[in-house]
Design an enzyme around this catalytic site. Structure first.
Site, PDB file in Angstrom:
ATOM      1  N   GLU A 177       0.815  -1.225   0.000  1.00 13.85           N
ATOM      2  CA  GLU A 177       0.000   0.000   0.000  1.00 13.85           C
ATOM      3  C   GLU A 177       0.844   1.269   0.000  1.00 13.85           C
ATOM      4  OE1 GLU A 177      -2.518   0.632   3.423  1.00 13.85           O
ATOM      5  OE2 GLU A 177      -3.502   2.349   2.501  1.00 13.85           O
ATOM      6  N   LYS A 219      -2.654  -2.014  -3.065  1.00 12.57           N
ATOM      7  CA  LYS A 219      -3.664  -1.117  -2.489  1.00 12.57           C
ATOM      8  C   LYS A 219      -3.148   0.300  -2.671  1.00 12.57           C
ATOM      9  CE  LYS A 219      -6.016   0.145   1.810  1.00 12.57           C
ATOM     10  NZ  LYS A 219      -6.746  -0.385   2.954  1.00 12.57           N
TER      11      LYS A 219
HETATM   12  P1  13P Z   1      -9.056   4.695   4.583  1.00  6.75           P
HETATM   13  O1  13P Z   1      -9.977   4.046   3.551  1.00  6.75           O
HETATM   14  O2  13P Z   1      -9.785   5.283   5.741  1.00  6.75           O
HETATM   15  O3  13P Z   1      -8.069   5.606   3.938  1.00  6.75           O
HETATM   16  O4  13P Z   1      -8.229   3.514   5.242  1.00  6.75           O
HETATM   17  C1  13P Z   1      -7.745   2.494   4.472  1.00  6.75           C
HETATM   18  C2  13P Z   1      -6.465   2.030   5.017  1.00  6.75           C
HETATM   19  O5  13P Z   1      -6.293   0.871   5.321  1.00  6.75           O
HETATM   20  C3  13P Z   1      -5.369   3.003   5.132  1.00  6.75           C
HETATM   21  O6  13P Z   1      -4.206   2.332   5.422  1.00  6.75           O
END
Ligand code: 13P
Length: 334
Positions: A177, A219
């Site tokens: 991510e 992600k």
């Molecule tokens: P948000 O969708 O609130 O941004 O959170 C997703 C997430 O896992 C951030 O690391």
């Protein structure tokens, strides 16, 4: 675990019309979310809230997996059933956040780098025993006049790739991510350029560390102007720019891409995902892994009356899952 096994978990995470609910807020982050609605940040309130989310009736119709936090993966329902068992029974894949959060990057004011590689091999082994099948690591990329530096991008992508290789060694699907933060007054073009630089660096690093893309999920944030930008973009512009940068940078062998909501409203996050899928088909499924955009409406309701609004809050979670599931197919009609 073989690459085929990793690939089948990854494909199940992005099954058609399904996405992930992120409930992996650290104790500090959930404190902020609770404080905003007047809930005390006790272990029991955190447990009860996560139970509400994970036992939402029909959640598995639109949710393939949930990302848990270290405390949560060890917790049980009021009746003593481990959360991971409740999830497995419902066909919801347990995931775990394994990074230790961002710290300032020395020498580069405004940039941060995510820590958590030390001892990670041992922690992953334990999470596998606790039932996790995928793991998440979040890198934070800030935008300002001077940020991000190429050093920050490389340091974060190097760490993401090291973590991803360790995950696959342990038999976990890495959910890599990189989050480009929406704070600031930058334009959508700047957001595009930063996403492009980050994704190029990330896939180079994954290649360098021998990470098998077939067993990896990306992600990522959407290409969107800064929150304080005077020129906000419409839904189609965000969808078009996000798909364009992904097509430029992300190999087709990746089983799927999910988005974080990152401070977008519920409606924006659903509309953007829907618009991206309407301009498909794409080389990979595009789905969601929302935290706030899945939870914020339910949390507000529950905070007002924990007992009285319990079922109503769960209905709200289900409704958000349904809308986002439809958006993952490009079939959401507002
Ligand atoms: P948000 O969708 O609130 O941004 O959170 C997703 C997430 O896992 C951030 O690391």
């Amino acid at each position: 675990m073989s690459i085929e096994d990793l690939e089948s978990v990854a494909l199940a995470m992005v099954a058609p019309g399904k996405g992930i609910i992120a409930i992996d807020e650290s104790t500090n982050t959930i404190k902020k979310r609770f404080e905003a609605v007047g809930i005390e940040n006790t272990e029991e309130n955190r447990r009860a809230y996560r139970e509400l989310l994970l036992t939402t009736p029909g959640l598995n119709e639109h949710i393939s997996g949930a990302i848990l936090y270290d405390e949560t993966i060890r917790q049980k329902t009021r009746d003593g059933v481990p959360f991971t068992e409740v999830m497995k029974k419902a066909g919801i894949i347990p995931g775990i956040k394994v990074d230790k959060g961002p710290v300032p990057l020395a020498g580069f004011p405004g940039d941060v780098v995510t820590e958590g590689l030390d001892g990670l091999r041992q922690r992953l082994e334990e999470y596998v025993k606790l039932g996790a099948q995928f793991a998440k690591w979040r890198a934070v990329i800030n935008i300002s006049e001077d940020n991000p530096s190429s050093t920050a991008i490389e340091a974060n992508c190097h760490a993401l790739a090291r973590y991803a290789a360790l995950c696959q060694e342990a038999g976990l699907v890495p959910m890599v991510e990189p989050e480009v933060i929406m704070d600031g007054d930058h334009s959508i073009e700047v957001s595009y350029e930063v996403h492009e630089a980050v994704l190029r660096s990330l896939f180079n690093a994954l290649y360098e560390q021998n990470v098998m893309l077939e067993g990896t999920i990306l992600k990522v944030s959407m290409v969107i102007p800064g929150k304080d930008s005077s020129e906000q973009a419409d839904v189609e512009e965000v969808a078009e720019a996000t798909v364009r940068v992904l097509k430029t940078c992300v190999p087709a062998s990746l089983p799927g891409i999910v988005f974080l909501s990152g401070g977008q409203t519920d409606e924006q996050s659903t509309a953007h995902l829907n618009a991206m899928n309407r301009i498909g088909p794409h080389p990979w499924p595009l789905s969601f892994s929302y935290g706030r955009a899945m939870q914020q409406a339910a949390l507000k309701l529950w905070a007002k009356d924990m007992k009285g609004n319990y079922a109503e809050a769960q209905k709200t979670v289900h409704a958000r899952a349904k809308d986002n599931g439809l958006a993952a197919l490009g079939r959401w009609n507002g």
